[in-house]
Design a protein around this motif. Structure first.
Motif, PDB file in Angstrom:
ATOM      1  N   LEU A 192      -2.306   7.095   8.021  1.00 24.57           N
ATOM      2  CA  LEU A 192      -2.063   6.224   6.864  1.00 24.57           C
ATOM      3  C   LEU A 192      -1.115   5.090   7.237  1.00 24.57           C
TER       4      LEU A 192
ATOM      5  N   ASP B 246      -7.566   1.692  -2.538  1.00 25.01           N
ATOM      6  CA  ASP B 246      -6.821   0.434  -2.559  1.00 25.01           C
ATOM      7  C   ASP B 246      -7.725  -0.714  -2.994  1.00 25.01           C
TER       8      ASP B 246
ATOM      9  N   LYS C 264       0.865  -1.174   0.000  1.00 19.36           N
ATOM     10  CA  LYS C 264       0.000   0.000   0.000  1.00 19.36           C
ATOM     11  C   LYS C 264       0.907   1.231   0.000  1.00 19.36           C
ATOM     12  N   ARG C 265       1.109   1.793  -1.188  1.00 21.85           N
ATOM     13  CA  ARG C 265       2.020   2.922  -1.349  1.00 21.85           C
ATOM     14  C   ARG C 265       1.236   4.133  -1.846  1.00 21.85           C
ATOM     15  N   ILE C 266       1.607   5.299  -1.335  1.00 25.77           N
ATOM     16  CA  ILE C 266       0.853   6.506  -1.671  1.00 25.77           C
ATOM     17  C   ILE C 266       1.771   7.720  -1.651  1.00 25.77           C
TER      18      ILE C 266
ATOM     19  N   TRP D 276       0.138   1.902   5.174  1.00 23.15           N
ATOM     20  CA  TRP D 276       0.576   2.624   3.989  1.00 23.15           C
ATOM     21  C   TRP D 276       2.018   3.096   4.138  1.00 23.15           C
TER      22      TRP D 276
END
Length: 313
Positions: free
Chosen positions: A244, A210, A23-25, A249
């Motif tokens: 997050l 996601d 989970k990358r943001i 994340w």
């Protein structure tokens, strides 16, 4: 022999195991340099955002610049505030000169506005070749206009500075500002509740994106969160990043996010307005909802009044 057998077994187990979720943001901020908000001066806001990002360990965020904002009554010092973001290792990109909606003008006039912003941005440190559509408006149902602007961006070496996560932070800030202006003393604002609503809304928006990415793409793209250069971000960007991370994340550089394969996609949907992931899901036939519910103001506004102003329906 036994060692080789064990190594082979371990390799097979690794191949059979599901891939670790990623989970990358990346964080992006629109409309810099903005006018004074409900709580802070522009200078205070910039200093707090920079300090909050540093505290949270965010190595790079992107600020999409509207040079026309410099002409506002409190626009003085805006150029220095943009430079301050770059000095703090963040990057900048084009968000038009006057923040127009594409549906309301011709493609030629729209591209001219982009060029005017590009002239102001040219040669500045930290500049990236991205363009973000104001209001995420790519022309509505007018596909000819949409395609003309897409071609114009490509001819200028600009790529779409798309978003995939949106919590309508601009609306939360507008509601807080309206509450402060109401009557002589304003309405009492529960600031702790406002912080919690701001953080919760954007974390939920990321979680929604996601799930939508997995449905539409069968994988987890690097997400791009849409924020604005608001007083709320100045107060609570570090809290948002902490929220997050609590959900698993990892915050990545915007440079990393825009290298994801979805950056090359140009979905063809009945209405070109909204975030890229929504459009991809629409094109692929993913059933609704494809839009995080708190982006619907008839849902978000009563929630704000109940939780932040403690008003009864």
């Amino acid at each position: 022999m036994m060692r080789r057998l064990m190594a082979a077994i371990l390799m097979l187990l690794a191949m059979a195991s599901p891939a670790v979720a990623q989970k990358r943001i990346a964080l992006t901020f629109d409309d810099a340099p903005r006018a004074r908000g409900p709580f802070l001066t522009p200078d205070e806001r910039t200093a707090r955002i920079i300090a909050g990002l540093r505290k949270a360990g965010v190595r790079q965020a992107a600020f999409f610049v509207v040079p026309g904002n410099l002409a506002a009554p409190d626009g003085a010092g805006g150029e220095q505030r943009v430079a301050a973001y770059v000095a703090a290792v963040h990057v900048i990109a084009n968000h038009s000169f006057s923040h127009p909606g594409l549906k309301a003008m011709t493609a030629d006039a729209y591209l001219a506005d982009i060029d005017r912003a590009g002239a102001w941005l040219q040669g500045r440190k930290g500049l990236r070749p991205w363009y973000r559509y104001p209001f995420l408006d790519e022309g509505g149902t007018d596909k000819a206009k949409r395609d003309a602007v897409r071609a114009g961006l490509a001819a200028r070496g600009l790529s779409n500075g798309y978003v995939t996560v949106d919590g309508s932070d601009w609306n939360i800030e507008n509601l807080a500002g309206a509450a402060r202006k109401a009557g002589k003393a304003g309405k009492p604002i529960d600031m702790d509740a406002l912080r919690d609503l701001y953080v919760e809304t954007h974390v939920e928006a990321a979680e929604f994106a996601d799930r939508l990415g997995r449905q539409a793409l069968g994988r987890q793209p690097v997400q791009v969160m849409l924020l604005h250069e608001t007083d709320l971000a100045a107060y609570w960007i570090a809290d948002l990043v902490a929220g997050l991370r609590k959900k698993g994340w990892t915050i990545v550089k915007t440079d990393v996010a825009y290298r994801d394969p979805i950056a090359k996609l140009r979905p063809d949907t009945p209405s070109a307005q909204g975030n890229l992931l929504e459009a991809i899901a629409w094109e692929k036939g993913v059933p609704a909802p494809r839009w995080y519910e708190r982006n619907t103001l008839s849902i978000a506004d009563p929630l704000f009044r109940a939780r932040v102003l403690h008003e009864r329906p």
